[in-house]
Every structure is written in structure tokens, then in C-alpha cells.
Motif scaffolding. Structure first.
Motif, PDB file in Angstrom:
ATOM      1  N   PHE A  64       0.847  -1.187   0.000  1.00 35.44           N
ATOM      2  CA  PHE A  64       0.000   0.000   0.000  1.00 35.44           C
ATOM      3  C   PHE A  64       0.887   1.243   0.000  1.00 35.44           C
ATOM      4  N   VAL A  65       0.620   2.164  -0.908  1.00 33.89           N
ATOM      5  CA  VAL A  65       1.369   3.411  -0.957  1.00 33.89           C
ATOM      6  C   VAL A  65       0.908   4.293   0.198  1.00 33.89           C
ATOM      7  N   GLN A  66       1.847   4.635   1.072  1.00 35.70           N
ATOM      8  CA  GLN A  66       1.528   5.461   2.236  1.00 35.70           C
ATOM      9  C   GLN A  66       1.822   6.932   1.967  1.00 35.70           C
ATOM     10  N   TRP A  67       2.860   7.173   1.172  1.00 35.14           N
ATOM     11  CA  TRP A  67       3.302   8.550   0.985  1.00 35.14           C
ATOM     12  C   TRP A  67       4.018   8.646  -0.354  1.00 35.14           C
ATOM     13  N   VAL A  68       3.673   9.672  -1.139  1.00 35.88           N
ATOM     14  CA  VAL A  68       4.375   9.947  -2.393  1.00 35.88           C
ATOM     15  C   VAL A  68       5.453  10.979  -2.099  1.00 35.88           C
ATOM     16  N   ILE A  69       6.713  10.611  -2.327  1.00 38.57           N
ATOM     17  CA  ILE A  69       7.851  11.477  -2.009  1.00 38.57           C
ATOM     18  C   ILE A  69       8.314  12.172  -3.287  1.00 38.57           C
ATOM     19  N   ARG A  70       8.325  13.505  -3.257  1.00 38.46           N
ATOM     20  CA  ARG A  70       8.764  14.296  -4.408  1.00 38.46           C
ATOM     21  C   ARG A  70       9.879  15.239  -3.990  1.00 38.46           C
ATOM     22  N   ARG A 103      10.927  10.969  -7.628  1.00 44.23           N
ATOM     23  CA  ARG A 103       9.579  10.547  -7.230  1.00 44.23           C
ATOM     24  C   ARG A 103       9.663   9.116  -6.716  1.00 44.23           C
ATOM     25  N   GLY A 104       9.270   8.924  -5.478  1.00 43.86           N
ATOM     26  CA  GLY A 104       9.273   7.595  -4.881  1.00 43.86           C
ATOM     27  C   GLY A 104       7.989   7.348  -4.114  1.00 43.86           C
ATOM     28  N   TYR A 105       7.737   6.093  -3.817  1.00 44.29           N
ATOM     29  CA  TYR A 105       6.488   5.704  -3.154  1.00 44.29           C
ATOM     30  C   TYR A 105       6.837   4.913  -1.899  1.00 44.29           C
ATOM     31  N   ALA A 106       6.509   5.497  -0.754  1.00 47.68           N
ATOM     32  CA  ALA A 106       6.869   4.905   0.529  1.00 47.68           C
ATOM     33  C   ALA A 106       5.733   4.034   1.052  1.00 47.68           C
TER      34      ALA A 106
END
Length: 433
Positions: free
Chosen positions: A240-246, A256-259
Motif C-alpha cells: 500500500f502506498v503510504q506517501w508519495v515522495i517528491r 519521485r518515490g512511493y513509501a
């Protein structure tokens, strides 16, 4: 220093066992955890000083009231009961432990469900002095039912306060037979059972000379030897994607990463994935933990995934393997444990939270309710009140991935939230799409 390192392995390599203690009121759950902490040297000197001479101490003579190590609320110490779930941590050279002390009162059944939802094992305590004739108490049955419902794979029955029945083997055997019959009715395939005294420490950390007729290990040795849940590691990965890091979104070095946390399986850079619910195909370009680049992510790892191309991925979206067996839909059946003081109202909408995904849901109908005395589900078309457990049909506004709870806990579990009060109304386990 070398001798210390040989005794205590690298903490990062030490396995963690999550367990919960459950049972009826005054079965000795808090005292047992206190004894485990004390005998495994998991208590600091100031903690011992704080409970020594406490006005709430109930231990006989000059003995320490070890229950005070877990019962931290003023109301708990005043009444001598556990009200909320207390978490305690300790370690041995073999393993680290996270222990949840659940309350025994029926009105706090919802607290037990909360504590057991993340546990891998349960210790069901039975007061030998109260069930010496073999008739188990209702909360013992209730908590055993919940442990079975929540899929806890390791169940340990601790027959406590054997010192109050003079370590009578016949009493222990009658309790063993009664629990064996209960386990058969609940569908519990196997369990461990042992006699002990949490107050005196017999068979908790060290074997007891008072039970020459018991051939098994003491409780701590048994906990150290339990195999951890390999089924979770072997399950199909869910993320589950909790946070989109930009970072530097308009620059040449844009990031762009997906935590989130990986549940089940193992992923490596280059693995093919799908983004749900859009079903977009992607590949893993990099796996990061902070600034560290990893060669793989395993079950339970909290990581940031960098994908090979830019796609629309938001908080609440689910990443799965390209060949993962998934079923999505808006209608499903689930077991609900009702946690709110306000009863279920089928006319109302609730927030449904599955992982980090949030949508609206309505309970279409209740089909059955679990009768704790009959230990079975009985037909029921009414509502569900606090602490009730029932099977219901639900419909959501948006499609969800409908994995059964037995197959994958991460996507098979959810909670319902009252939209007016923001109180958690129910915990749910998906059973069928």
C-alpha cells in the motif's frame, strides 16, 4: 566485549515474536508478563523501585506485585484489573518479544481484538483454582474463539495458579481435557499447554521441580522455539502506498518515490508490478531505505520504491506483482467485530479503511452473529452491538482488492469509522468477494 557480542547477536538479525496474553478476569495475565520481564532481566531498577511499596500492591507478604509493571493506568492499579491493552518489550539472546497484555473483562473484548490483530501467537491463561472441575470460563472461550477467528497460528494455554491447587496433576489433566474439547469445537488444530505459577515463577522461565509429571519446556523456552509465521513471508506481496515522495519536481534531478511497507514475499529491482486499481504495468527501478539503496525488500520492510516510469500513483493505491492473483470489487462478505458503543446502523454510511486506502461503505445486511456460549454462528438479521461478532455483506463506493483474510492479512483486514464522530466502529475480516 567479544563475550557479550557472542551472547547477544546483532539486533537487526534477531527475530521478533509478537504475542498477546488473554483469558478471563484475574487469571494472572499482567502478573505473567511482569514475571517474564523480571526473570529475563527486562526491568530497570527505577521501575522496580516504583512498584516496591506501592499502595496498590496486592502480592502476598513482601513479594513484588509484578502486575504493576504492565497495569500503568491509575484506574487499573486502583481496581486491580487491566482496562487497556499494554505493550511491553523484552529480549533474550534467542529472540525479541513484543507482548500485548489484553484485558479480561467482557466489556473490553474490543481491546483484545485490537491487540491480537498484529499478534503471531496468543497465550490463553486459565486460573486452575477457579476451573479445577474442568468447566472453562466464558471469557476463556470468547478469547479462544477470537484467536481462532483472527488466524493466530500459535496458541499456548497456560494453566496458571497451580500453586493454589497444590500442583495437583489431576486438576491439570481435567483442564487439559476441557480445552482439548473446546479446541475441537472451534477448529483449532493444535495448541501447547503447560502448568505454571506466574506469582512464584514456576515453569515461566525456569522448569519447576513441582511438576515432575510435565515433560515440556517452561514458557519462555517454548516462546523462543516457536517458528515464526513463514506463511506471511510466502504470501503474494502487497504494497500500500503510504506517501508519495517528491524532490525537485521541475529539476533535472527530480525524484519521485512511493513509501510504504511490503507485506509478504520479496521484491528486487527489475521486478514487474501492477498498480491497482488502475492496473498500470510498471517495474521497480530502485528500492531505498532512507539514503541506502537495497538489493531486495522483504516482508515487513518499510521502503521507498522508485518505478521505471511516471504513472499516476497516489496514497491508497496498491502495488502487486505482475502475475498476482487479485480480485477487485465493491461487494463482499466479512466478519465484523463491533467496537463502538453506538450499534451498527445499516442506514448509515461509514468510512472504510483498508491499509492506506479510504472509501465509503454501507453494511447491506447482517447474516449471522457468533454465540459465545454455543461457540457457533447463529442466523441473525438484526444489528450488531458493542463486542458482537457477526458475518455481514458490505458495499463500497470504490473498488477494493478483495483478498480473503486467511490468504493475506494486509488486504484482508479493514476498519469501519463512524463518519460523524471519527470513532473506530468495527474491525473487519474479508471472507468472500
Amino acid at each position: 566485549m567479544n563475550a557479550i557480542n557472542e551472547q547477544w547477536p546483532d539486533a537487526r538479525q534477531t527475530q521478533v515474536l509478537r504475542l498477546i496474553t488473554a483469558g478471563s478476569v484475574d487469571d494472572g495475565k499482567s502478573t505473567l508478563i511482569g514475571r517474564l520481564l523480571f526473570d529475563s532481566k527486562g526491568v530497570f531498577a527505577d521501575q522496580l523501585q516504583a512498584i516496591t511499596g506501592s499502595k496498590y500492591a496486592r502480592a502476598p507478604d513482601s513479594a513484588l506485585d509484578l502486575a504493576l509493571l504492565t497495569d500503568g493506568l491509575e484506574a487499573e492499579r486502583e481496581q486491580g484489573i487491566t482496562i487497556d491493552v499494554a505493550y511491553r518489550y523484552f529480549a533474550t539472546p534467542a529472540r525479541k518479544f513484543i507482548v500485548a497484555d489484553a484485558p479480561g473483562h467482557e466489556q473490553y473484548t474490543r481491546n483484545m481484538v485490537t491487540g491480537a490483530s498484529t499478534a503471531q501467537a496468543a497465550i490463553i491463561l486459565i486460573d486452575a483454582s477457579r476451573v479445577r472441575e474442568g468447566e472453562l470460563l466464558p471469557q476463556t472461550k470468547r478469547h479462544s474463539t477470537l484467536a481462532r477467528l483472527l488466524g493466530l497460528r500459535h496458541l499456548i494455554v497456560a494453566v496458571n495458579k497451580m500453586d493454589l491447587v497444590d500442583w495437583d496433576q489431576a486438576v491439570y489433566e481435567r483442564i487439559h481435557a476441557a480445552y482439548r474439547e473446546l479446541a475441537g469445537r472451534l477448529g483449532i488444530e493444535s495448541f501447547h499447554i503447560l502448568p505454571l505459577s506466574a506469582l512464584s515463577g514456576d515453569n515461566v522461565v525456569q522448569p519447576s521441580e513441582r511438576t515432575p509429571w510435565h515433560e515440556g519446556p517452561p514458557l519462555l523456552s517454548l516462546l523462543e522455539a516457536l517458528p515464526l509465521d513463514e506463511a506471511a513471508r510466502a504470501a503474494e506481496p502487497r504494497f500500500f502506498v503510504q506517501w508519495v515522495i517528491r524532490h525537485n519536481g521541475s529539476g533535472r534531478d527530480a525524484f519521485r518515490g512511493y513509501a510504504g511497507q511490503l507485506a509478504g514475499g520479496l521484491w528486487r529491482p527489475g521486478d514487474a508490478l501492477r498498480v491497482l486499481p488502475s492496473d498500470e504495468p510498471v517495474r521497480i527501478a530502485r528500492i531505498l531505505r532512507g539514503d541506502e539503496e537495497l538489493e531486495a525488500a522483504r516482508d515487513g520492510d518499510s521502503v521507498t520504491l522508485v518505478l521505471d516510469r511516471d504513472v499516476d500513483v497516489s496514497r491508497g493505491d496498491l502495488l502487486v506483482g505482475a502475475q498476482a492473483r487479485t480480485q477487485t470489487g465493491r461487494d463482499f462478505e466479512a466478519d465484523l467485530c463491533w467496537l463502538d458503543q453506538q450499534a451498527l446502523n445499516p442506514a448509515r454510511l461509514y468510512w472504510l479503511k483498508q491499509g492506506t486506502r479510504l472509501t465509503q461503505a454501507r453494511v447491506q445486511a447482517v447474516h449471522s452473529r457468533r454465540d459465545i456460549h454455543e461457540l457457533r454462528a447463529v442466523d441473525w438479521s438484526g444489528t450488531l452491538a458493542m463486542n458482537d461478532i457477526g458475518r455481514a455483506s458490505l458495499r463500497t463506493r470504490d473498488p477494493l482488492v478483495l483478498d480473503s483474510y486467511e490468504r493475506q492479512r494486509a488486504t484482508g483486514a479493514f476498519i469501519l469509522i463512524d463518519m460523524a464522530t471519527n470513532q473506530t466502529a468495527a474491525a473487519g475480516l474479508i471472507r468472500a468477494a
